[in-house]
Design an enzyme around this catalytic site. Structure first.
Site, PDB file in Angstrom:
ATOM      1  N   GLY A 181      10.333   5.848   5.273  1.00 30.52           N
ATOM      2  CA  GLY A 181      11.699   5.632   5.705  1.00 30.52           C
ATOM      3  C   GLY A 181      11.857   4.540   6.734  1.00 30.52           C
ATOM      4  O   GLY A 181      12.943   4.000   6.910  1.00 30.52           O
TER       5      GLY A 181
ATOM      6  N   LEU B  80       0.814  -1.209   0.000  1.00 30.99           N
ATOM      7  CA  LEU B  80       0.000   0.000   0.000  1.00 30.99           C
ATOM      8  C   LEU B  80       0.847   1.259   0.000  1.00 30.99           C
ATOM      9  O   LEU B  80       0.465   2.281  -0.571  1.00 30.99           O
ATOM     10  CB  LEU B  80      -0.922   0.018   1.228  1.00 30.99           C
ATOM     11  CG  LEU B  80      -1.995  -1.071   1.301  1.00 30.99           C
ATOM     12  CD1 LEU B  80      -2.743  -0.977   2.625  1.00 30.99           C
ATOM     13  CD2 LEU B  80      -2.959  -0.944   0.132  1.00 30.99           C
ATOM     14  N   GLY B  81       1.977   1.232   0.644  1.00 27.47           N
ATOM     15  CA  GLY B  81       2.838   2.406   0.726  1.00 27.47           C
ATOM     16  C   GLY B  81       4.107   2.079   1.468  1.00 27.47           C
ATOM     17  O   GLY B  81       4.256   1.012   2.061  1.00 27.47           O
TER      18      GLY B  81
ATOM     19  N   ASP C  23       3.807  13.178  16.551  1.00 31.61           N
ATOM     20  CA  ASP C  23       4.082  13.219  15.114  1.00 31.61           C
ATOM     21  C   ASP C  23       2.789  13.510  14.345  1.00 31.61           C
ATOM     22  O   ASP C  23       2.434  12.794  13.410  1.00 31.61           O
ATOM     23  CB  ASP C  23       4.698  11.902  14.643  1.00 31.61           C
ATOM     24  CG  ASP C  23       5.368  12.059  13.278  1.00 31.61           C
ATOM     25  OD1 ASP C  23       5.691  13.203  12.900  1.00 31.61           O
ATOM     26  OD2 ASP C  23       5.559  11.046  12.589  1.00 31.61           O
TER      27      ASP C  23
ATOM     28  N   VAL D 285       3.845  -0.641   4.337  1.00 33.16           N
ATOM     29  CA  VAL D 285       2.469  -0.954   4.721  1.00 33.16           C
ATOM     30  C   VAL D 285       1.858  -1.827   3.629  1.00 33.16           C
ATOM     31  O   VAL D 285       1.880  -1.469   2.443  1.00 33.16           O
ATOM     32  CB  VAL D 285       1.632   0.316   4.912  1.00 33.16           C
ATOM     33  CG1 VAL D 285       0.216  -0.053   5.371  1.00 33.16           C
ATOM     34  CG2 VAL D 285       2.286   1.234   5.937  1.00 33.16           C
TER      35      VAL D 285
ATOM     36  N   LYS E 254       1.799  -3.249   8.939  1.00 31.00           N
ATOM     37  CA  LYS E 254       2.962  -2.375   8.839  1.00 31.00           C
ATOM     38  C   LYS E 254       4.194  -3.152   9.271  1.00 31.00           C
ATOM     39  O   LYS E 254       4.294  -3.620  10.417  1.00 31.00           O
ATOM     40  CB  LYS E 254       2.757  -1.140   9.705  1.00 31.00           C
ATOM     41  CG  LYS E 254       3.821  -0.085   9.542  1.00 31.00           C
ATOM     42  CD  LYS E 254       3.327   1.270  10.037  1.00 31.00           C
ATOM     43  CE  LYS E 254       2.248   1.817   9.137  1.00 31.00           C
ATOM     44  NZ  LYS E 254       1.892   3.226   9.450  1.00 31.00           N
TER      45      LYS E 254
END
Length: 708
Positions: A25, A21-22, A136, A29, A44
């Protein structure tokens, strides 16, 4: 990419990885499918490895996070470790991130901003009440769920990265654009999440973040610079809305709203008196249903509001099992009548570690940004811990001390107040006549130590000047019969000045950008210059030919010092090492590996036998230059960041700034503390040539001289 493709169809726990999915760094995922239930989840996989001890610690922290049950928080369903590689299983949010939905440069209607902020603030408030902070908050970590609701994500990575000993602090940077000033100092609190959300709101409204530039430039601006007024680019924006956003972006967390929920509700109330109550028309790109838009409070912006609420920012209890409750309203507010900026902001939270100027104190800042969700211990610095330090002779001195205590400084014999910005570097001339000081105001001043009279004022020669034109490093020649001062500016320029008459006797336009640190050889024939590229260059003076290019460090150079006997250079780097090497050949003599984080300062003893080094691991270490044997490790009081450590000329004492607004004098035979005194927030130290006086460069724009 090959490794990522290899994981497709791999099974982790009960989940088969269907597709990528993505990636970022620190993790990849995948869309995962439960092998038995055929349900979908986001898996993840992190780019780190955990030891058995790390796994146990992470498990306990993950259990705490898994108890967060809120409609706007992505729930962690499971976690596991296979072959020391950790992974987390989370609810799958099929509609992407807010960054994907609203690319950079997109201006979002205020009605939509309000709706988004309400959801994020509700999630954060829920977590803050359970003594958890996110650390974050950014559009990439805000997801759209199945019903286009906003989901706060990406807390699991932080737990693993915090737990893992494999990561260096600099590997975890990347969100400085949203980082609160106190978080840059590695003291995040709940108000830090509010600040980050305020940056996001600012960006959503005008299409640009308030601060841009390099990592170091952005960090400095967060710490020192007021955001540009929103109405400068959006004159149609109500002034009350701008003021609410600016309050959330106060440098001092005590001046922000008492809770992130109060911020969200203040934003809604500020916008209540205009066309926002009209029917909301959803653009096709906005994944929000009209039915989700809540009517703003029927309170005109002129109604009651106090700038700082008396309520606590944090619930006193830690209730892991408490169910989600709809947050209760906070008091309504009255907008401030004064135009932006409301007032100049002077935060009292920042030690020398807080500044990333020209590649300054990266380690502390990155450590502050490393975690996403983090347990908020009772010892964490909070707005209620801010105290004022007042000098008996200078009532403007401010700083941070022990929790809840008012601290009185000792009395300096002289306070030089010629600067209008914090004093970044300061050094005494070899004959004791002059002191040179460089400031955030962009000026280099040379002044007489006996009476504080300014003799020379210099700035960068680069025209037009850049935003980073401040002097970041300076060093006097060791020759007592001359008063030559080398000055390195963050913009890459270097000057050599005559301290007697102010004449510029040498200027180089672009040596290294930025010039993090420079130092003379004792005979004034060479200048060593360290930069952000991880290289130390040795130049001849005044011909300016490169003699040596030392490239053994693997990260930014933070400190360089020439041994008094002229035989060796010592350099400290963000790679955590200190290296002693021969200046003209570049041959390494030894590598000192005693520090665990970025090395920030180095200093030779005056007999060239020992080195003092300080780092972002909150220690000052004293060791022998011949074999790297550690003589003593000085730990910062209460875990505070260590500042500079400077040997006296006789070698009998060493002065250390402890990060707690105190200067400590240590006997160099026993390394016991012989004296300490309150000096305020200090960036640098310098002994007088006769060792009877100590000068400090302070955050409150002053240089002070103390009798020791």
């Amino acid at each position: 990419m090959a490794d990522q493709q290899f994981r497709v169809n791999q099974q982790l726990g009960h989940y088969r990885l269907v597709r990528l999915l993505g990636q970022g760094g620190f993790a990849e995922v995948y869309l995962g499918e439960h092998v038995h239930l055929k349900t979908l989840a986001a898996v993840k996989v992190l780019h780190t490895r955990l030891t058995h001890e790390d796994v146990q610690q992470f498990r306990g922290e993950a259990q705490t996070i898994a108890h967060l049950l809120h409609p706007h928080i992505v729930r962690v369903l499971d976690f596991g470790v296979e072959q020391e590689v950790p992974y987390l299983v989370m609810d799958y949010a099929p509609n992407g991130t807010l960054r994907q939905q609203y690319p950079r440069g997109t201006r979002i209607p205020l009605t939509t901003v309000m709706l988004l902020v309400q959801q994020v603030a509700g999630a954060l408030h829920y977590a803050h009440e359970r003594r958890l902070i996110h650390r974050d908050i950014k559009p990439e970590n805000l997801l759209f769920g199945r019903n286009h609701e906003v989901l706060l994500s990406d807390f699991g990575i932080a737990l693993v990265l915090q737990t893992s000993r494999q990561h260096r602090p600099q590997d975890i940077a990347g969100t400085i654009s949203y980082m609160a000033p106190e978080q840059i100092q590695a003291h995040p609190c709940a108000a830090s999440d509010q600040y980050a959300l305020g940056i996001i709101v600012y960006e959503w409204l005008c299409g640009a973040r308030p601060f841009e530039g390099s990592y170091t430039e952005i960090a400095v601006k967060h710490t020192m610079t007021l955001p540009p007024p929103l109405r400068a680019s959006m004159p149609q924006l109500p002034q009350e809305v701008e003021q609410v956003v600016m309050m959330a972006l106060q440098k001092d967390p005590q001046r922000r709203f008492p809770t992130v929920l109060a911020f969200a509700q203040a934003l809604e109330q500020a916008a209540a008196g205009q066309a926002l109550i009209q029917t909301f028309v959803r653009p096709h790109s906005v994944p929000v249903a009209p039915s989700q838009v809540q009517q703003p409070a029927q309170t005109h912006p002129s109604s009651a509001y106090t700038a700082l609420y008396a309520t606590s920012i944090m619930s006193p209890s830690f209730q892991q099992e408490a169910p989600y409750k709809t947050p209760q309203p906070v008091p309504q507010y009255t907008p401030m009548n004064t135009p932006f900026p409301v007032q100049e902001q002077k935060s009292t939270l920042f030690t020398r570690r807080a500044f990333l100027i020209g590649g300054g104190m990266v380690g502390a800042a990155v450590a502050g940004g490393a975690a996403v969700w983090s347990l908020l211990p009772h010892s964490t610095l909070s707005p209620t811990d801010i105290v004022t330090i007042g000098s008996k002779t200078d009532k403007q001195s401010t700083g941070v001390g022990n929790r809840g205590q008012s601290i009185q400084t000792d009395t300096p014999i002289l306070s030089f107040t010629g600067h209008t910005g914090p004093v970044l570097h300061m050094r005494w001339s070899p004959d004791g006549t002059f002191i040179a000081s460089g400031s955030m105001d962009g000026t280099l001043l040379i002044w007489t130590a006996k009476d504080g009279k300014t003799r020379v004022s210099a700035r960068t020669t680069l025209q037009p000047p850049l935003s980073d034109d401040y002097p970041w490093s300076l060093d006097w020649s060791a020759q007592k019969n001359v008063a030559h001062l080398a000055v390195g500016f963050v913009d890459g320029t270097i000057q050599v000045l005559d301290g007697n008459n102010g004449q510029r006797i040498f200027s180089h336009d672009k040596a290294v950008t930025p010039v993090n640190v420079l130092c003379w050889s004792p005979d004034e024939r060479y200048l060593a210059v360290g930069g952000s590229d991880g290289i130390v260059r040795v130049y001849t003076y005044p011909a300016w030919d490169v003699v040596t290019t030392y490239q053994e460090h693997t990260n930014t150079i933070r400190a360089v010092a020439w041994s008094p006997d002229g035989k060796w250079l010592v350099s400290g780097s963000e790679d955590t090492t200190v290296r002693v090497w021969e200046p003209l050949s570049g041959k390494t003599r030894l590598i000192y590996n005693g520090h665990t984080k970025d090395v920030m300062t180095v200093c030779w003893s005056y007999d060239s036998s020992r080195v003092a080094s300080t780092a972002n691991d909150n220690t000052a270490r004293f060791w022998t230059a011949a074999d790297g044997r550690t003589l003593h490790v000085y730990n910062a009081p209460s875990g505070a960041p260590i500042g500079e450590a400077r040997w006296s000329h006789t070698g009998r004492s060493v002065a250390v700034y402890g990060g707690d607004a105190k200067i400590y004098l240590l006997d160099t035979t026993t390394f016991t503390v012989t004296r300490s005194f309150m000096a305020g927030v200090v960036y640098n130290l310098a002994w007088s040539p006769d060792d009877t006086l100590l000068a400090t460069g302070n955050y409150d724009n002053a240089v002070r001289i103390w009798r020791v």
